[in-house]
Structure formats: C-alpha cells, structure tokens
Scaffold this motif. Structure first.
Motif, PDB file in Angstrom:
ATOM      1  N   LEU A   1       0.753  -1.998   0.132  1.00 33.39           N
ATOM      2  CA  LEU A   1       0.033  -0.304   0.348  1.00 33.39           C
ATOM      3  C   LEU A   1       1.178   1.124  -0.266  1.00 33.39           C
ATOM      4  N   GLN A   2       2.056   1.353   0.433  1.00 30.46           N
ATOM      5  CA  GLN A   2       3.000   2.727   0.671  1.00 30.46           C
ATOM      6  C   GLN A   2       3.693   2.565  -0.931  1.00 30.46           C
ATOM      7  N   SER A   3       4.135   1.423  -1.208  1.00 33.20           N
ATOM      8  CA  SER A   3       4.482   1.427  -3.016  1.00 33.20           C
ATOM      9  C   SER A   3       3.314   1.452  -3.745  1.00 33.20           C
ATOM     10  N   GLU A   4       2.284   1.097  -3.561  1.00 35.35           N
ATOM     11  CA  GLU A   4       1.137   1.270  -4.752  1.00 35.35           C
ATOM     12  C   GLU A   4      -0.130   1.730  -4.370  1.00 35.35           C
TER      13      GLU A   4
ATOM     14  N   TYR B   1      -4.394   7.285   2.917  1.00 31.44           N
ATOM     15  CA  TYR B   1      -3.634   7.145   1.490  1.00 31.44           C
ATOM     16  C   TYR B   1      -3.489   8.694   0.921  1.00 31.44           C
ATOM     17  N   ARG B   2      -3.218   9.380  -0.407  1.00 30.41           N
ATOM     18  CA  ARG B   2      -2.503  10.406  -0.745  1.00 30.41           C
ATOM     19  C   ARG B   2      -1.701  10.321  -1.852  1.00 30.41           C
TER      20      ARG B   2
END
Length: 162
Positions: A12-15, A50-51
């Motif tokens: 989730l951090q990278s995608e 999320y941003r």
C-alpha cells in the motif's frame, strides 16, 4: 503485526491505488480476509491515510526551505504547534530534542514569496526566540515508503558493534 500485515503495508505504501483484489492476490489471501486486515490496520492507526505524491514545483511551489525554530519558553509549545497547523505553506514540522526546538519544512513559489511569509507570519509565531532558514538546493532522496522489514532492536550493544 505479522508478515502478511507487513506485506500489505509495504504494498500500500508503494502502490496506494492497488485494487483490493490485486492486493489480496499479491499477499495470497482471499479478498474478504485481505479487506479485514486492511481495515484492522486502519483502525489500529498503522495505516493513517492515503494520498497522491505530487510534484510541488509543478503546482508552483518550487522553492523549499528548512526552517529551524527555537522557542523562548517550553510552555508555548501547544500554542506554537497550533499556529503551525494554520499555515498552509508549512508541509511538515517536527519537535526536536535540544536546540533548535523545531525543524519545519516550508514551500513557496520563490525567494520573494518566502521572504514575505517569513516577515509577515513566521517571525510572529507564538514564543519564537529565533529562526534559521536553510534553502533546499536539491531533493537527494525523495520521500519513500518505510522499510518492509521490522526495525532492528539493539539492546546492550555498543553502537560501533551493530
């Protein structure tokens, strides 16, 4: 957090726009189990939001300054924190141990815009004893995801042995 939670967080951090179906497939869970884990990570505050990652210069904020602030007294910290939140050009601020008291990341269009912000707002922040500005010349490492592995915990070892 187990290895699957860490994998979910890393993905989730990278995608950040990955679909739940694709996320579940990559971590080898059913969609419902994956969704449950994501919700639990959100509920626990591990995933805070999320941003989109945006090019500041493309939006007219091509000038960045690291501002170091020293406060006159410790009792003004809450008032100072509240004032920082109200300034949109301040995109990040950390309270430090020792002097200076804060590291503040400020964006503006150019030097003249920063100077105006500095003279009209920043020097008047509550409890400011001193400010020191450092112009960012280049972003050597762009903000990136946290490492996917657990942090190394060192107990009882000397720093040079690690």
């Amino acid at each position: 957090m187990d290895a699957i939670d860490r994998a979910i967080v890393a993905l989730l951090q990278s995608e950040g726009r990955i679909t739940l179906t694709d996320l579940a497939e990559k971590v080898r869970l059913s969609v419902s189990r994956c969704q449950r884990r994501v919700r639990e990570l959100e509920k626990a505050g591990i995933i805070r939001g999320y941003r989109a990652v945006v090019d500041a210069a493309a939006l007219g904020y091509g000038f960045q300054v690291l501002l170091f602030a020293t406060l006159s007294r410790p009792d003004v910290v809450p008032e100072f924190d509240a004032a920082l939140i109200e300034i949109p050009e301040i995109i990040e601020a950390q309270r430090l141990c020792g002097e200076p008291d804060y590291l503040i990341r400020v964006v503006s269009a150019d030097l003249a815009s920063y100077q105006h912000l500095y003279e009209s707002i920043l020097i008047h922040l509550p409890g400011v004893r001193g400010l020191n500005s450092t112009i960012v010349m280049k972003q050597a490492v762009h903000p990136r995801p946290l490492p996917g592995r657990p942090p190394r915990v060192v107990t009882g070892a000397r720093l040079n042995e690690v």
